[in-house]
Design a protein around this motif. Structure first.
Motif, mmCIF file in Angstrom:
data_model
loop_
_atom_site.group_PDB
_atom_site.id
_atom_site.type_symbol
_atom_site.label_atom_id
_atom_site.label_comp_id
_atom_site.label_asym_id
_atom_site.label_seq_id
_atom_site.Cartn_x
_atom_site.Cartn_y
_atom_site.Cartn_z
ATOM 1 N N MET A 160 29.667 30.914 -14.528
ATOM 2 C CA MET A 160 30.729 30.404 -15.394
ATOM 3 C C MET A 160 30.382 28.974 -15.790
ATOM 4 S SD MET A 160 34.760 30.981 -14.850
ATOM 5 C CE MET A 160 34.832 30.102 -13.303
ATOM 6 N N THR A 161 29.400 28.825 -16.663
ATOM 7 C CA THR A 161 28.897 27.513 -17.051
ATOM 8 C C THR A 161 29.997 26.680 -17.693
ATOM 9 O OG1 THR A 161 26.717 28.426 -17.400
ATOM 10 C CG2 THR A 161 27.180 26.341 -18.449
ATOM 11 N N GLY A 162 30.079 25.409 -17.286
ATOM 12 C CA GLY A 162 31.074 24.508 -17.861
ATOM 13 C C GLY A 162 32.025 23.987 -16.830
ATOM 14 N N ILE A 163 32.418 24.808 -15.846
ATOM 15 C CA ILE A 163 33.355 24.382 -14.824
ATOM 16 C C ILE A 163 32.586 23.899 -13.600
ATOM 17 C CG2 ILE A 163 35.116 25.167 -13.212
ATOM 18 C CD1 ILE A 163 36.252 26.917 -15.292
ATOM 19 N N ALA A 164 32.888 22.666 -13.191
ATOM 20 C CA ALA A 164 32.209 22.099 -12.027
ATOM 21 C C ALA A 164 33.189 21.237 -11.251
ATOM 22 C CB ALA A 164 31.009 21.275 -12.457
ATOM 23 N N PRO A 165 34.210 21.885 -10.593
ATOM 24 C CA PRO A 165 35.253 21.112 -9.924
ATOM 25 C C PRO A 165 34.751 20.264 -8.781
ATOM 26 C CG PRO A 165 35.390 23.446 -9.352
ATOM 27 C CD PRO A 165 34.392 23.333 -10.457
ATOM 28 N N GLY A 166 33.528 20.543 -8.266
ATOM 29 C CA GLY A 166 33.040 19.783 -7.140
ATOM 30 C C GLY A 166 32.377 18.474 -7.523
ATOM 31 N N LYS A 167 32.219 18.195 -8.806
ATOM 32 C CA LYS A 167 31.541 16.973 -9.227
ATOM 33 C C LYS A 167 32.437 15.759 -9.025
ATOM 34 C CE LYS A 167 28.221 19.173 -12.218
ATOM 35 N NZ LYS A 167 27.485 19.152 -13.503
ATOM 36 N N GLU A 168 31.794 14.646 -8.710
ATOM 37 C CA GLU A 168 32.526 13.447 -8.296
ATOM 38 C C GLU A 168 33.113 12.665 -9.470
ATOM 39 O OE1 GLU A 168 31.734 9.472 -5.498
ATOM 40 O OE2 GLU A 168 30.107 10.868 -5.970
ATOM 41 N N TYR A 169 32.459 12.758 -10.638
ATOM 42 C CA TYR A 169 32.883 11.959 -11.780
ATOM 43 C C TYR A 169 33.328 12.844 -12.945
ATOM 44 C CZ TYR A 169 30.768 8.005 -9.379
ATOM 45 O OH TYR A 169 30.459 7.030 -8.465
ATOM 46 N N ILE A 170 34.194 12.281 -13.772
ATOM 47 C CA ILE A 170 34.648 12.927 -14.991
ATOM 48 C C ILE A 170 34.392 11.960 -16.139
ATOM 49 C CG2 ILE A 170 36.606 13.906 -16.250
ATOM 50 C CD1 ILE A 170 37.962 14.323 -13.486
ATOM 51 N N CYS A 171 33.587 12.390 -17.107
ATOM 52 C CA CYS A 171 33.340 11.590 -18.298
ATOM 53 C C CYS A 171 34.088 12.243 -19.456
ATOM 54 C CB CYS A 171 31.849 11.514 -18.608
ATOM 55 S SG CYS A 171 31.456 10.578 -20.108
ATOM 56 N N ALA A 172 35.068 11.550 -20.017
ATOM 57 C CA ALA A 172 35.884 12.082 -21.108
ATOM 58 C C ALA A 172 35.554 11.335 -22.387
ATOM 59 C CB ALA A 172 37.375 11.933 -20.782
ATOM 60 N N VAL A 173 35.275 12.098 -23.447
ATOM 61 C CA VAL A 173 34.850 11.518 -24.718
ATOM 62 C C VAL A 173 35.760 12.002 -25.833
ATOM 63 C CG1 VAL A 173 32.944 11.252 -26.345
ATOM 64 C CG2 VAL A 173 32.456 11.520 -23.902
ATOM 65 N N ASP A 174 36.283 11.051 -26.595
ATOM 66 C CA ASP A 174 37.091 11.371 -27.780
ATOM 67 C C ASP A 174 36.234 11.077 -29.007
ATOM 68 O OD1 ASP A 174 39.167 11.980 -29.518
ATOM 69 O OD2 ASP A 174 39.996 9.956 -29.450
ATOM 70 N N ILE A 175 35.780 12.135 -29.661
ATOM 71 C CA ILE A 175 34.896 11.999 -30.818
ATOM 72 C C ILE A 175 35.708 11.598 -32.046
ATOM 73 C CG2 ILE A 175 33.264 13.196 -32.315
ATOM 74 C CD1 ILE A 175 32.266 12.803 -29.480
ATOM 75 N N ALA A 176 35.174 10.686 -32.838
ATOM 76 C CA ALA A 176 35.885 10.219 -34.029
ATOM 77 C C ALA A 176 35.001 10.327 -35.250
ATOM 78 C CB ALA A 176 36.336 8.768 -33.847
ATOM 79 N N LYS A 177 35.629 10.249 -36.398
ATOM 80 C CA LYS A 177 34.893 10.187 -37.644
ATOM 81 C C LYS A 177 34.203 8.834 -37.742
ATOM 82 C CE LYS A 177 38.083 13.335 -39.996
ATOM 83 N NZ LYS A 177 39.039 13.515 -41.114
ATOM 84 N N LYS A 178 33.357 8.685 -38.741
ATOM 85 C CA LYS A 178 32.489 7.519 -38.829
ATOM 86 C C LYS A 178 33.252 6.204 -38.842
ATOM 87 C CE LYS A 178 28.642 9.899 -41.055
ATOM 88 N NZ LYS A 178 27.772 9.962 -42.251
ATOM 89 N N ARG A 179 34.413 6.143 -39.493
ATOM 90 C CA ARG A 179 35.124 4.875 -39.619
ATOM 91 C C ARG A 179 36.059 4.601 -38.449
ATOM 92 N NH1 ARG A 179 36.735 4.454 -46.090
ATOM 93 N NH2 ARG A 179 34.594 4.545 -46.878
ATOM 94 N N ASP A 180 36.310 5.616 -37.624
ATOM 95 C CA ASP A 180 37.164 5.442 -36.460
ATOM 96 C C ASP A 180 36.298 5.195 -35.228
ATOM 97 O OD1 ASP A 180 39.513 5.818 -37.916
ATOM 98 O OD2 ASP A 180 39.338 8.004 -37.764
ATOM 99 N N TYR A 181 36.972 5.056 -34.101
ATOM 100 C CA TYR A 181 36.259 4.773 -32.861
ATOM 101 C C TYR A 181 36.065 6.039 -32.041
ATOM 102 C CZ TYR A 181 36.881 -0.273 -33.523
ATOM 103 O OH TYR A 181 36.834 -1.557 -34.007
ATOM 104 N N THR A 182 34.860 6.211 -31.536
ATOM 105 C CA THR A 182 34.608 7.183 -30.483
ATOM 106 C C THR A 182 34.761 6.451 -29.156
ATOM 107 O OG1 THR A 182 33.122 8.626 -31.719
ATOM 108 C CG2 THR A 182 32.823 8.558 -29.342
ATOM 109 N N THR A 183 35.554 7.003 -28.257
ATOM 110 C CA THR A 183 35.807 6.328 -26.985
ATOM 111 C C THR A 183 35.250 7.160 -25.834
ATOM 112 O OG1 THR A 183 37.992 7.340 -26.808
ATOM 113 C CG2 THR A 183 37.881 5.173 -27.814
ATOM 114 N N ILE A 184 34.777 6.445 -24.830
ATOM 115 C CA ILE A 184 34.227 7.062 -23.627
ATOM 116 C C ILE A 184 34.899 6.424 -22.416
ATOM 117 C CG2 ILE A 184 32.140 7.509 -22.277
ATOM 118 C CD1 ILE A 184 30.528 6.977 -24.844
#
Length: 248
Positions: free
Chosen positions: A1-25
């Motif tokens: 079941m690729t994609g789920i990894a509840p045992g990992k220590e970190y969570i990196c969340a990314v909000d993708i934006a259009k070119k003129r807006d901000y992408t946040t990490i």
């Protein structure tokens, strides 16, 4: 079941934006701490799980291919590439960047915000998600492509972390003030016709990109540990309100 990894220590969340807006990490550490109560209280010591915000970044006017490379290089540089669950806002423009991330060697899990009432994992053949020839032995294996999540569920997960004071901020974050301002501006309004609460920022001048990444991280932590009783109990409090005053 690729994609789920509840045992990992970190969570990196990314909000993708259009070119003129901000992408946040934002990168959170799923940390556990021992809570010791006074002996006279009669309460046993507890192990409590926290979300520790350890990294923030905002990108603007960056091509999608470059955004994918930046995320890869970031996780690889700080040696968290294989110990991090990568979550990406898969709504709208995020889908194209997710494909590029997968081509780069990342394993993002897109979270698609919906107005529905139930979480819906979407599975697809490995070859269609990650590319490659259908003749490969694993090309037809079913893997997790994305998860459709009601926005209300995401907000309730954030409420849980805030109300129980289980979010902690590292020192000298790059965008701490912006993060706090966005959190404070994020409010719920009840639709009189449906009785449902809609959450959004009160002012168009204040973005919600950091709120989005926080909600994805909080929801993932709850979802990947769905057997925890405390999470289920708080989720059932349908009249709970968003209150970040203790957090800020």
């Amino acid at each position: 079941m690729t994609g789920i990894a509840p045992g990992k220590e970190y969570i990196c969340a990314v909000d993708i934006a259009k070119k003129r807006d901000y992408t946040t990490i934002q990168i959170y550490r799923d940390a556990k701490s021992a809570i010791h109560h006074p002996e006279e209280s009669g309460r046993p010591d507890q192990i409590v799980s926290f979300l520790d915000l350890v990294y923030q970044a905002k990108l603007q006017a960056i091509r999608y291919t470059e955004q994918a490379r930046i995320v890869y290089d970031l996780l690889n540089r700080i040696k968290m590439l294989h110990n991090t669950q990568l979550l990406v806002d898969g709504t709208g423009v995020g889908e194209a960047v997710v494909d590029i991330m997968r081509e780069t060697g990342l394993n993002p899990l897109p979270i698609v915000f919906t107005g529905g009432t139930s979480v819906r994992p979407v599975y697809e053949e490995f070859g269609k998600v990650f590319g490659g020839s259908s003749s490969q032995a694993f090309a037809r294996a079913q893997v997790l492509k994305e998860i459709h999540v009601p926005k209300e569920d995401l907000v309730h997960a954030g409420m849980l972390m805030i109300q129980q004071k289980r979010i902690r901020l590292a020192q000298q974050l790059n965008h701490e003030d912006d993060f706090k301002r966005q959190m404070e501006s994020f409010k719920g309004k009840v639709n009189e016709a449906t009785g449902r609460r809609k959450f959004e920022n009160e002012s168009d001048d204040i973005h919600d990109d950091f709120v989005v990444t926080f909600l994805m991280a909080a929801w993932w932590r709850t979802y990947s540990r769905a057997s925890q009783t405390t999470d289920r109990e708080v989720r059932e409090e349908s009249n709970a309100s968003w209150d970040v005053m203790d957090f800020i």
